[in-house]
Design a protein around this motif. Structure first.
Motif, short mmCIF file in Angstrom:
data_model
loop_
_atom_site.label_atom_id
_atom_site.label_comp_id
_atom_site.label_asym_id
_atom_site.label_seq_id
_atom_site.Cartn_x
_atom_site.Cartn_y
_atom_site.Cartn_z
N ARG A 97 0.84 -1.20 0.00
CA ARG A 97 0.00 0.00 0.00
C ARG A 97 0.88 1.25 0.00
O ARG A 97 1.95 1.26 0.59
N VAL A 98 0.40 2.28 -0.68
CA VAL A 98 1.16 3.52 -0.81
C VAL A 98 0.26 4.72 -0.57
O VAL A 98 -0.94 4.68 -0.84
N ASN A 99 0.86 5.79 -0.04
CA ASN A 99 0.13 7.03 0.18
C ASN A 99 -0.01 7.80 -1.13
O ASN A 99 0.96 7.93 -1.89
N LEU A 100 -1.21 8.32 -1.37
CA LEU A 100 -1.48 9.07 -2.60
C LEU A 100 -1.95 10.48 -2.28
O LEU A 100 -2.79 10.68 -1.40
N GLU A 101 -1.40 11.44 -2.99
CA GLU A 101 -1.88 12.83 -2.91
C GLU A 101 -2.08 13.35 -4.32
O GLU A 101 -1.14 13.39 -5.12
N ALA A 102 -3.31 13.75 -4.63
CA ALA A 102 -3.62 14.28 -5.95
C ALA A 102 -3.14 15.73 -6.06
O ALA A 102 -2.82 16.38 -5.07
N ASP A 103 -3.10 16.21 -7.29
CA ASP A 103 -2.63 17.56 -7.55
C ASP A 103 -3.51 18.60 -6.86
O ASP A 103 -4.74 18.53 -6.91
N LEU A 104 -2.88 19.57 -6.23
CA LEU A 104 -3.59 20.57 -5.44
C LEU A 104 -4.58 21.39 -6.27
O LEU A 104 -5.72 21.62 -5.87
N LEU A 105 -4.17 21.81 -7.46
CA LEU A 105 -5.04 22.62 -8.31
C LEU A 105 -6.28 21.84 -8.73
O LEU A 105 -7.38 22.39 -8.80
#
Length: 216
Positions: free
Chosen positions: A177-185
């Motif tokens: 499992r991995v942490n995901l962060e989508a693009d801020l804009l």
């Protein structure tokens, strides 16, 4: 604010549970030399606050929210982690804007080497579907990457040798499992579109509006 360009791979020294929180101790080199109590640091993409420093070691508290929404609660002594200090106003922004606020946890479905590069296919939670676009940015365990392939269940990223060898990716296996962060804009665009038609599902609304704007 971070850029998603990993400075070094640190090593977890201990994880100690104290009620609903946990204390995480990590050893590094260049990233830990200048840390002071109260500083922020991204650990596998999750922004944490330094609560203790000693030589090449720092400690941070993991709240119940962090333990629930990220993979940090799964760490054990000896595990490698990606480390990045916040960017400074004079720094080159070589990656993309990364806040260190994890949007969801994905699962690696495929890893294959091809032509000296590596292809990772990562399944993502449904709530991230409107926030991912092909050729857009995504942070995987804090690493700034470009979405090279996308479908309704997973996205693919192409990993160059430097990124593969200088981050934790070379230690990953299928099923991790991995942490995901989508693009801020992208988050603000989706939020704006939701406000136009609040009774429509996020995914359907976003896809429809993006088509109207010529982005999908």
């Amino acid at each position: 604010m971070f850029t998603g360009l990993i400075e070094e791979v640190g090593q977890v020294q201990r994880v100690r549970r104290e009620g609903v929180i946990a204390k995480l101790a990590i050893k590094g080199q260049q990233t830990t030399s200048s840390l002071v109590i109260g500083d922020s640091i991204a650990v596998d993409g999750s922004c944490l606050t330094v609560t203790m420093t000693a030589h090449a070691l720092f400690e941070a508290d993991l709240s119940g929210e962090t333990l629930t929404r990220t993979t940090l609660g799964e760490l054990q002594a000896g595990d490698p982690v990606n480390l990045e200090r916040p960017c400074r106003p004079m720094d080159r922004l070589g990656g993309h804007f990364v806040t260190g606020h994890i949007d969801g946890v994905g699962t690696i479905r495929e890893i294959r080497e091809t032509g000296g590069m590596w292809w990772f296919s990562i399944a993502y939670p449904e709530l991230l579907r409107p926030l991912l676009v092909e050729k857009g940015s995504v942070a995987v365990d804090g690493i700034s990457l470009t979405v090279a392939g996308l479908n309704d269940r997973s996205f693919g990223v192409a990993i160059i040798p430097h990124t593969y060898h200088d981050t934790t990716l070379k230690r990953k296996q299928v099923g991790r499992r991995v942490n995901l962060e989508a693009d801020l804009l992208g988050k603000y665009v989706v939020r704006y579109l939701e406000g136009l038609e609040p009774n429509t599902s996020k995914a359907a609304l976003t896809e429809s509006r993006l088509r109207d704007l010529g982005f999908a």
